[in-house]
Design a protein around this motif. Structure first.
Motif, PDB file in Angstrom:
ATOM      1  N   ALA A 143      56.460  25.413  39.597  1.00 37.39           N
ATOM      2  CA  ALA A 143      55.234  26.033  40.112  1.00 37.39           C
ATOM      3  C   ALA A 143      54.945  27.306  39.327  1.00 37.39           C
ATOM      4  N   PRO A 144      54.513  27.181  38.058  1.00 40.57           N
ATOM      5  CA  PRO A 144      54.096  28.382  37.321  1.00 40.57           C
ATOM      6  C   PRO A 144      52.975  29.070  38.086  1.00 40.57           C
ATOM      7  N   GLN A 145      53.014  30.393  38.095  1.00 44.76           N
ATOM      8  CA  GLN A 145      52.160  31.140  39.006  1.00 44.76           C
ATOM      9  C   GLN A 145      50.851  31.626  38.377  1.00 44.76           C
ATOM     10  N   VAL A 146      49.841  31.707  39.233  1.00 45.66           N
ATOM     11  CA  VAL A 146      48.589  32.386  38.925  1.00 45.66           C
ATOM     12  C   VAL A 146      48.537  33.608  39.836  1.00 45.66           C
ATOM     13  N   PRO A 147      48.433  34.835  39.288  1.00 48.50           N
ATOM     14  CA  PRO A 147      48.405  36.024  40.150  1.00 48.50           C
ATOM     15  C   PRO A 147      47.314  35.917  41.207  1.00 48.50           C
ATOM     16  N   LEU A 148      47.673  36.274  42.451  1.00 46.82           N
ATOM     17  CA  LEU A 148      46.750  36.123  43.579  1.00 46.82           C
ATOM     18  C   LEU A 148      47.015  37.253  44.571  1.00 46.82           C
ATOM     19  N   SER A 149      46.005  38.100  44.810  1.00 41.02           N
ATOM     20  CA  SER A 149      46.230  39.236  45.701  1.00 41.02           C
ATOM     21  C   SER A 149      44.918  39.735  46.302  1.00 41.02           C
ATOM     22  N   TRP A 150      45.039  40.782  47.104  1.00 42.44           N
ATOM     23  CA  TRP A 150      43.877  41.382  47.737  1.00 42.44           C
ATOM     24  C   TRP A 150      44.168  42.855  48.016  1.00 42.44           C
ATOM     25  N   THR A 151      43.125  43.622  48.253  1.00 39.71           N
ATOM     26  CA  THR A 151      43.288  45.025  48.595  1.00 39.71           C
ATOM     27  C   THR A 151      42.072  45.485  49.388  1.00 39.71           C
ATOM     28  N   GLU A 152      42.182  46.672  49.977  1.00 39.07           N
ATOM     29  CA  GLU A 152      41.058  47.309  50.662  1.00 39.07           C
ATOM     30  C   GLU A 152      40.919  48.717  50.125  1.00 39.07           C
ATOM     31  N   VAL A 153      39.773  49.006  49.527  1.00 41.29           N
ATOM     32  CA  VAL A 153      39.519  50.312  48.925  1.00 41.29           C
ATOM     33  C   VAL A 153      38.171  50.828  49.399  1.00 41.29           C
ATOM     34  N   ALA A 154      38.168  52.038  49.948  1.00 36.72           N
ATOM     35  CA  ALA A 154      36.931  52.701  50.373  1.00 36.72           C
ATOM     36  C   ALA A 154      36.082  51.826  51.290  1.00 36.72           C
ATOM     37  N   GLY A 155      36.741  51.092  52.165  1.00 39.33           N
ATOM     38  CA  GLY A 155      36.031  50.266  53.129  1.00 39.33           C
ATOM     39  C   GLY A 155      35.571  48.928  52.600  1.00 39.33           C
ATOM     40  N   THR A 167      38.869  30.623  44.163  1.00 41.06           N
ATOM     41  CA  THR A 167      40.281  30.276  43.970  1.00 41.06           C
ATOM     42  C   THR A 167      40.424  28.860  43.438  1.00 41.06           C
ATOM     43  N   ARG A 168      39.649  27.953  43.981  1.00 37.16           N
ATOM     44  CA  ARG A 168      39.734  26.560  43.526  1.00 37.16           C
ATOM     45  C   ARG A 168      39.220  26.408  42.101  1.00 37.16           C
ATOM     46  N   LEU A 169      38.208  27.186  41.737  1.00 36.52           N
ATOM     47  CA  LEU A 169      37.713  27.142  40.357  1.00 36.52           C
ATOM     48  C   LEU A 169      38.804  27.555  39.373  1.00 36.52           C
ATOM     49  N   VAL A 170      39.538  28.611  39.711  1.00 36.89           N
ATOM     50  CA  VAL A 170      40.592  29.085  38.814  1.00 36.89           C
ATOM     51  C   VAL A 170      41.787  28.141  38.828  1.00 36.89           C
ATOM     52  N   GLU A 171      42.210  27.736  40.016  1.00 38.55           N
ATOM     53  CA  GLU A 171      43.397  26.881  40.109  1.00 38.55           C
ATOM     54  C   GLU A 171      43.160  25.508  39.493  1.00 38.55           C
ATOM     55  N   SER A 172      41.921  25.002  39.556  1.00 37.93           N
ATOM     56  CA  SER A 172      41.625  23.694  38.975  1.00 37.93           C
ATOM     57  C   SER A 172      41.256  23.787  37.503  1.00 37.93           C
ATOM     58  N   ARG A 173      41.246  25.025  36.977  1.00 34.69           N
ATOM     59  CA  ARG A 173      40.935  25.266  35.568  1.00 34.69           C
ATOM     60  C   ARG A 173      39.568  24.688  35.208  1.00 34.69           C
ATOM     61  N   ALA A 174      38.613  24.938  36.076  1.00 29.78           N
ATOM     62  CA  ALA A 174      37.265  24.404  35.888  1.00 29.78           C
ATOM     63  C   ALA A 174      36.604  24.994  34.651  1.00 29.78           C
ATOM     64  N   VAL A 175      35.892  24.163  33.923  1.00 33.99           N
ATOM     65  CA  VAL A 175      35.069  24.599  32.797  1.00 33.99           C
ATOM     66  C   VAL A 175      33.615  24.590  33.251  1.00 33.99           C
ATOM     67  N   VAL A 176      32.962  25.763  33.211  1.00 32.76           N
ATOM     68  CA  VAL A 176      31.586  25.890  33.663  1.00 32.76           C
ATOM     69  C   VAL A 176      30.811  26.732  32.654  1.00 32.76           C
ATOM     70  N   SER A 177      29.519  26.704  32.737  1.00 30.61           N
ATOM     71  CA  SER A 177      28.717  27.536  31.848  1.00 30.61           C
ATOM     72  C   SER A 177      28.584  28.933  32.448  1.00 30.61           C
ATOM     73  N   ALA A 178      28.540  29.933  31.588  1.00 33.12           N
ATOM     74  CA  ALA A 178      28.385  31.306  32.043  1.00 33.12           C
ATOM     75  C   ALA A 178      27.076  31.480  32.798  1.00 33.12           C
ATOM     76  N   HIS A 179      26.026  30.801  32.335  1.00 34.35           N
ATOM     77  CA  HIS A 179      24.723  30.917  32.994  1.00 34.35           C
ATOM     78  C   HIS A 179      24.790  30.401  34.432  1.00 34.35           C
ATOM     79  N   ALA A 180      25.407  29.242  34.614  1.00 35.39           N
ATOM     80  CA  ALA A 180      25.501  28.659  35.956  1.00 35.39           C
ATOM     81  C   ALA A 180      26.369  29.526  36.862  1.00 35.39           C
ATOM     82  N   LEU A 181      27.441  30.068  36.304  1.00 32.47           N
ATOM     83  CA  LEU A 181      28.346  30.894  37.099  1.00 32.47           C
ATOM     84  C   LEU A 181      27.667  32.182  37.546  1.00 32.47           C
TER      85      LEU A 181
END
Length: 412
Positions: A313-325, A377-391
């Motif tokens: 299970a090679p890892q993809v960094p995944l985290s969260w934070t709360e800053v200034a509300g 998350t699913r886009l990154v984990e599935s290694r999706a290829v998309v166009s910058a314009h659509a994204l």
């Protein structure tokens, strides 16, 4: 046959591993060992609700009743200082021993302390444990001045909390922007502006030269000659994987206990996960990830290896934070080569920033967009290829991009 497993470390990786071992059918003796006197607790609350005084103690990761229901033998306030792997025994600092066939090292990380004159003065704090919070809070009263050294996740979270309870806050960052490594320069600048809006004084490109005081810190001197009179100081310039026990066992360590993608060390009966482990990344290389969510994922993988069902299970960094509300969620390494695409209005509303490499979505940061982040998350984990314009087209639905992904590399 494995009759007993000892999990050394009762943070999120250790607790998750203990739970998963039982869920996966391990019915031998199971020990969960922690150095602190407390039962397992959630450290992510320390810089937020606990430090703010909204709750006296951090929430438990598992209660005593839950541990008992899973038949997990919880051992607190004791430190493992040696292992005889041939005999299958652990040795505690107090002289006691414990028999175990397999060992999981989830010993976490310790706060990095800079080599600066005066760093050992009272009133100069780090933040890793419940005890650290109580010590820091003693000098916190409305109008008191705290200097925070380090503009990473913990520094920015604490700056937010300190302003919430009425402190004057100065944040010193040696780099040219806050949070660059985890959020990227664009979102890091966005966070800095929000903190400044709360009244936090942020000094970039500013290193500490000395902590001044006799017995208790009274001022911070910076490398550019400025002096800040203080009531307390918090140093949060990163963490170092706790590899003391692993090194004493002769395990390979390189900024963490070196493991394969299933959590196995170079010893057949010793495994590692969580902040202490240098784990392979899907994007290449390896490092200690120091995140709650990756610790859970690694715990799941290492349990499979301990039960002889190894699933890399090679890892993809995944985290969260709360800053200034604001709530920020991150996946992948946002800093790096490629194309950056913004979606939504991150300046004044929910939005996301993506990094594309060869058209593949490799990383993203979402601001106040928890619903979108599930799809991100699913886009990154599935290694999706998309166009910058659509994204970047906020009028489209992210789910449509997921459905239309065309990457031949798509896998998790």
């Amino acid at each position: 046959m494995t009759a007993a497993i000892a999990v050394i470390g009762n943070g999120v990786a250790g607790v998750s591993a203990a739970q998963t071992l039982r869920l996966e059918g391990f019915d031998g003796r199971l020990f969960l060992i922690g150095e602190e006197e407390h039962e397992p607790y959630d450290r992510t609350a320390l810089s937020k609700a606990v430090l703010a005084g909204e709750t006296a103690e951090p929430p438990p990761l598992m209660t005593s009743e839950q541990l008992e229901a899973l038949d997990v033998e919880s051992i607190t306030g004791r430190t493992v200082v040696g292992v005889d792997s041939a005999a299958g025994t652990l040795r505690f600092a107090d002289g006691g021993t414990l028999a175990s066939d397999r060992l999981l090292l989830v010993t976490g990380a310790r706060a990095r302390v800079p080599r600066v004159p005066g760093v050992a003065l009272s009133g100069v704090h780090t933040l890793r444990t419940s005890g650290d919070v109580k010590a820091l809070r003693q000098a916190w009263r409305p109008g008191a001045h705290v200097v925070i050294v380090g503009g990473g996740l913990i520094g920015c979270e604490v700056a937010t909390t300190a302003r919430k309870v009425g402190l004057e806050v100065t944040l010193l960052e040696a780099g040219s922007e806050l949070l660059t490594r985890v959020l990227g320069r664009q979102v890091g600048a966005w966070c800095r502006q929000r903190l400044e809006g709360l009244g936090v004084e942020v000094r970039l490109n500013t290193a500490v030269a000395e902590f001044v005081g006799r017995d208790y810190v009274s001022a911070v001197m910076t490398s550019d000659g400025n002096r800040f009179d203080v009531d307390s100081v918090l140093v949060c310039v990163g963490a170092e994987p706790n590899t003391v026990l692993a090194q004493s066992l002769g395990l390979k360590c390189d900024r963490g206990i070196v493991v394969d993608a299933a959590g196995s060390t170079d010893h057949p009966t010793i495994f590692a996960a969580g902040d202490a482990a240098s784990w392979p990344l899907r994007s290449g290389g390896r490092r200690s990830l120091e995140t709650y969510l990756n610790s859970q994922k690694q715990a799941s993988a290492v349990v499979a290896a301990m039960l002889d069902r190894s699933i890399p299970a090679p890892q993809v960094p995944l985290s969260w934070t709360e800053v200034a509300g604001h709530h920020l969620q991150m996946i992948g390494d946002i800093e790096g080569p490629g194309e950056f695409v913004a979606r939504g209005r991150i300046d004044d509303g929910p939005g996301s920033v993506f990094r594309l490499l060869g058209g593949e979505v490799v990383a993203a940061v979402a601001i106040d967009s928890p619903r979108d982040f599930a799809v991100v998350t699913r886009l990154v984990e599935s290694r999706a290829v998309v166009s910058a314009h659509a994204l970047g087209d906020g009028s489209s639905h992210l789910r449509d991009l997921l459905k239309g992904r065309s990457s031949p590399r798509a896998h998790i």
